[in-house]
Design an enzyme around this catalytic site. Structure first.
Site, short mmCIF file in Angstrom:
data_model
loop_
_atom_site.label_atom_id
_atom_site.label_comp_id
_atom_site.label_asym_id
_atom_site.label_seq_id
_atom_site.Cartn_x
_atom_site.Cartn_y
_atom_site.Cartn_z
N GLU A 104 0.86 -1.19 0.00
CA GLU A 104 0.00 0.00 0.00
C GLU A 104 0.90 1.23 0.00
O GLU A 104 1.86 1.31 0.77
CB GLU A 104 -0.89 0.00 1.25
CG GLU A 104 -1.70 1.27 1.42
CD GLU A 104 -2.60 1.23 2.66
OE1 GLU A 104 -3.06 0.14 3.04
OE2 GLU A 104 -2.84 2.31 3.24
N GLU A 115 -2.63 11.23 3.25
CA GLU A 115 -3.58 10.94 4.32
C GLU A 115 -3.49 12.12 5.27
O GLU A 115 -2.40 12.62 5.55
CB GLU A 115 -3.20 9.67 5.09
CG GLU A 115 -3.46 8.39 4.35
CD GLU A 115 -3.20 7.19 5.26
OE1 GLU A 115 -4.18 6.55 5.67
OE2 GLU A 115 -2.02 6.92 5.57
#
Lengths: 279, 469
Positions: free
Chosen positions: A160, A165
């Site tokens: 990932e 974020e």
């Protein structure tokens, strides 16, 4: 954390600006060669979503993840993802993902998550998006990627790459991470970038990575703030094995930001001006 | 692309600067140039008073509560020390002062007042902020109940709208009393205005963010209250401050009904409905006031002074009322009547009933012994045209020796007031002999007064409801 490297290099979107900044860099940093990094610039466009058509994003380009996944998409997230215009729509050239506080199929919040799985997947290259983040405790906007075999193997074996974020309670802090076997979830290899004297929810910012063999470089606007290499990860480097696909979503609550509280204002929106990939 | 324009404009500026240096010719300033008349020094107290800063304690406060402390500081070599007095301290009951620069400063380039603070114990400062100049306090900002701790911590008091502060004198103020009777000391350092860039997501509010409704009359004035501005800070928390009315732009949907000025003062000028709303810095404030102006209001006649033993008051501002359970029991399912004792016009409490068919006021805790009394007084104003056949029947209910409804010992009696004895939009004072309530076999346990119109009259005002002798 490699603080010394932060801010030392600038990734340029356009070449003429690069010349300018090269000069600035030469003046600013002179002979400080210790911090020099190699930045590969990918310029051949391979994926382009400008969100120019009003309405629901096309299923020719995007898959919709619906529901609450398993255990709140693996993170005890609180939202139910839908494909309703209340949660996801394109308007005036911008994708709008809206997190609402409402009772919906047993969840207390709704939002949306779209992916390019099996539609656009690519190994290496530059992946960037221009985004205005939502804000408030418990909001968790993300622009990220998963390995193409994410359905065949158990996460985090697929790998990932989190390009962007943000915890809504830290509106000035961007987090860029990789997750893999031995370094996932709370143990992910991560770096924060503080947008000093500004915030990610009051204007658009360009979030991107340049990903090549044995490295992922992270940048925001014109600042390269992180490079992650096999030396940095505390497990197997799994980012040279397969193509990855793109994901855009706004989660509510979950292990990363914690739950929303009384200060969290709803609805909250993430605006995405474009998503582009280059090789 | 905004970014590039910025870069180029900076380059242009730089080049211009270099050119200017190289050419170096001197010129008179053109007549069109207007210099800002006020300095924009952001410092209030860094290691001492900034230029122009004064200390003016509040009357009644401990005048020497503030000192400059050179033994304690967050940074540099001194801080502001505030000694909050103990309860009963003869030198003053609280600590409080303003710190103005009466020359005025241009604060438009900043978004917050910031400082570091610590205290000898965890405490809550009652009020702290800026904009207090012992004058109009036009742009007063107050953070209420600021929690401070025993370690140096940075606090941020956002400016509701910096564009308003072109000439601000009140740079800092505070007011704090003892905590549970005990005084303590707190310190403030690095007190300054800053442009943080992270004070964002404004959410102004009036009436504390609530949509309120008020029935009123021509000539009545009121003020917009509950004025706040909330920003989300870089720490993710919302910081709410009380903001003076002049930060807001108020508006009324119908200026022929109600007008609101820049101080948030509402004047009712006509009959009808108007909604008062506001914006702050171009952002709509949460909350509003919908004014329902009923027109011209005349109060009911003030009751005469009476000895306490000569009156049992159920509802009046002239006498002390007995305990009343309610002025509208909302008896389901047959009652349609809405409203109750919820009008207050300049301190005059008035009952208003709408959609009247019947309604009861009840006072059973305890019941009332009106045996010695001779009359019931009540003022009634009918707020609609009175038609032939309209009436209001007034009924008294006695709960009997068991002081409770039912049980076979209750009695009641009524008197019907014919519509011809009432007036539209005018008070009618009724003084009814209690002996006229035929059927009321006892009045030693009175507990109810009913108004019954059977929907012939639907909107009435009621005032001064009492028994007397």
């Amino acid at each position: 954390m490699k603080k010394g490297k932060q801010l030392k290099l600038k990734v340029q979107l356009l070449s003429y600006k690069m010349v300018l900044l090269t000069i600035v860099l030469l003046i600013g940093y002179g002979c400080d060669t210790d911090d020099t990094q190699t930045v590969v610039t990918f310029t051949e466009l391979t994926f382009q979503e400008e969100f120019d058509t009003d309405g629901t994003p096309s299923t020719a380009t995007w898959n919709y993840d619906i529901g609450t996944g398993l255990d709140g998409w693996g993170n005890q997230e609180l939202q139910y993802y839908t494909d309703r215009p209340e949660n996801i729509t394109v308007n005036n050239g911008v994708l709008i993902i809206t997190a609402n506080q409402e009772d919906f199929n047993g969840a207390g919040y709704t939002s949306a998550r779209i992916t390019t799985k099996d539609i656009f997947e690519q190994q290496y290259g530059r992946f960037e998006a221009r985004i205005r983040a939502p804000f408030g405790p418990g909001l968790w906007p993300a622009f990220w990627m998963l390995g193409a075999n994410s359905d065949e193997v158990v996460w985090p074996a697929c790998g990932e790459i989190d390009i962007m974020e943000i915890r809504g309670q830290n509106p000035s802090i961007l987090v860029g991470s990789v997750h893999g076997p031995g370094y996932s979830a709370g143990e992910a290899i991560s770096k924060d970038y503080d947008l000093v004297n500004d915030r990610f929810d009051t204007g658009f910012h360009v979030f991107g990575i340049e990903w090549g063999p044995k490295y992922v470089n992270y940048y925001v606007d014109d600042v390269l703030y992180s490079q992650i290499t096999p030396e940095d990860v505390t497990g197997e480097w799994i980012f040279d094995d397969q193509p990855f696909y793109i994901i855009l979503n706004v989660a509510v609550g979950g292990t990363f930001p914690g739950p929303p509280n009384a200060d969290t204002r709803f609805p909250q929106t993430m605006l995405v001006d474009y998503v582009r990939a280059y090789k | 692309m905004k970014k590039e324009r910025n870069i180029y404009s900076k380059i242009a500026l730089l080049l211009g600067f270099i050119l200017a240096l190289s050419v170096g010719c001197e010129r008179e300033v053109s007549d069109d140039v207007e210099f800002a008349a006020f300095g924009n020094n952001p410092d209030v107290f860094i290691d001492g008073f900034s230029g122009g800063l004064e200390y003016l304690p509040f009357a009644g406060s401990k005048l020497d509560a503030f000192t400059v402390d050179s033994d304690e500081s967050y940074q540099g070599d001194s801080s502001m020390r505030f000694d909050v007095p103990n309860e009963g301290d003869p030198s003053g009951s609280f600590a409080g002062a303003i710190f103005p620069d009466n020359g005025g400063r241009d604060l438009t380039g900043y978004d917050a007042l910031t400082f570091w603070a610590k205290a000898t114990k965890a405490a809550t400062i009652n009020e702290i902020g800026f904009g207090n100049d012992f004058g109009a306090n036009k742009f007063l900002v107050t953070k209420q109940n600021l929690r401070i701790s025993t370690t140096w911590t940075k606090y941020i008091i956002p400016i509701p709208d910096p564009f308003k502060l072109t000439v601000e004198k009140g740079l800092f103020w505070y007011s704090e009393g003892p905590e549970d009777g005990d005084g303590y000391t707190f310190w403030i350092d690095e007190l300054q205005f800053e442009n943080l860039g992270t004070v964002a997501q404004p959410q102004p509010a009036i009436f504390n963010g609530v949509d309120e409704t008020s029935q009123t009359f021509i000539g009545i004035t009121s003020t917009v209250i509950g004025l706040t501005q909330t920003f989300n800070l870089a720490t993710g928390i919302d910081q709410t401050v009380t903001a003076a009315p002049s930060y807001f732009t108020f508006s009324s949907t119908d200026v022929d009904v109600a007008r609101v000025n820049e101080l948030g003062e509402i004047a009712v000028v006509g009959t009808g409905t108007a909604k008062i709303t506001a914006t702050l810095g171009g952002v709509s404030a949460k909350g509003s006031l919908t004014i329902e102006s009923l027109g011209t209001f005349l109060a009911a006649p003030t009751p005469p002074a009476r000895d306490a033993g000569d009156v049992i008051s159920i509802f009046s501002d002239a006498y002390t009322n007995v305990p009343v359970d309610f002025y509208n029991g909302f008896f389901a399912p047959f009652q349609t009547t809405l409203g109750g004792a919820d009008l207050n016009i300049n301190g005059d409490n008035i009952i208003k009933y709408t959609e009247l068919n019947f309604v009861a006021s009840e006072f059973k805790n305890p019941t009332v012994d009106a045996t010695p009394m001779t009359h019931l007084h009540v003022d009634i104003q009918v707020q609609e045209a009175i038609d032939s056949g309209d009436f209001i029947r007034i009924e008294l209910g006695d709960f009997g020796p068991n002081s409770a409804f039912g049980g076979g010992d209750d009695s009641s009696g009524s008197v019907t007031i014919d519509g011809t004895a009432l007036l539209n939009n005018q008070w009618v004072s009724l003084d009814i002999p209690l002996d006229d309530f035929s059927g009321l076999t006892s009045r030693s346990n009175l507990a109810q007064i009913f108004f019954i119109s059977d929907a012939t009259i639907s909107t009435i005002l009621v005032d001064n409801m009492y028994f007397y002798r």
